[in-house]
Write a protein that holds these residues in place. Structure first.
Motif, PDB file in Angstrom:
ATOM      1  N   TYR A 147       0.857  -1.180   0.000  1.00 57.40           N
ATOM      2  CA  TYR A 147       0.000   0.000   0.000  1.00 57.40           C
ATOM      3  C   TYR A 147       0.892   1.229   0.000  1.00 57.40           C
ATOM      4  O   TYR A 147       1.767   1.358   0.867  1.00 57.40           O
TER       5      TYR A 147
ATOM      6  N   LYS B  46      -4.205  -2.133   9.148  1.00 63.21           N
ATOM      7  CA  LYS B  46      -5.039  -3.183   8.568  1.00 63.21           C
ATOM      8  C   LYS B  46      -5.708  -3.938   9.699  1.00 63.21           C
ATOM      9  O   LYS B  46      -5.062  -4.313  10.670  1.00 63.21           O
TER      10      LYS B  46
ATOM     11  N   ILE C 129      -8.575  -1.797   5.236  1.00 66.57           N
ATOM     12  CA  ILE C 129      -7.333  -1.033   5.339  1.00 66.57           C
ATOM     13  C   ILE C 129      -7.726   0.382   5.739  1.00 66.57           C
ATOM     14  O   ILE C 129      -8.707   0.919   5.230  1.00 66.57           O
TER      15      ILE C 129
END
Length: 85
Positions: free
Chosen positions: A28, A62, A67
């Motif tokens: 991410y 998370k 998320i």
């Protein structure tokens, strides 16, 4: 980013990455233009993109199938697809 196998992964774009986190099968990244991306590390494909509206990012969190993106003075939540859970 270099994987344990020695393979390199390059994230394209005009804006540098200022936040990066790896959880399980996903990576991410938050870019300097406020765009946040989720990538599937196994398939090396983009999974989602969020325009956060801010150039600042805190640590990504998370929990279960979600998320949480800390950006500016907001906390954004994205439901993860099955491939990243």
């Amino acid at each position: 980013m270099k994987l344990a196998s020695g393979q390199f992964i390059h994230f394209g774009g005009d804006n540098p990455i200022i936040q990066a986190d790896v959880f399980g099968k996903g990576v991410y990244v938050g870019q300097s233009d406020g765009i946040f991306h989720g990538y599937d590390l196994m398939a090396l494909n983009p999974v989602f993109t969020v325009n956060t509206g801010s150039r600042s990012f805190g640590p990504t969190l998370k929990s279960g199938g979600m998320i949480f993106i800390q950006s500016g003075n907001r906390l954004l939540a994205v439901k993860l697809p099955a491939s990243l859970k």
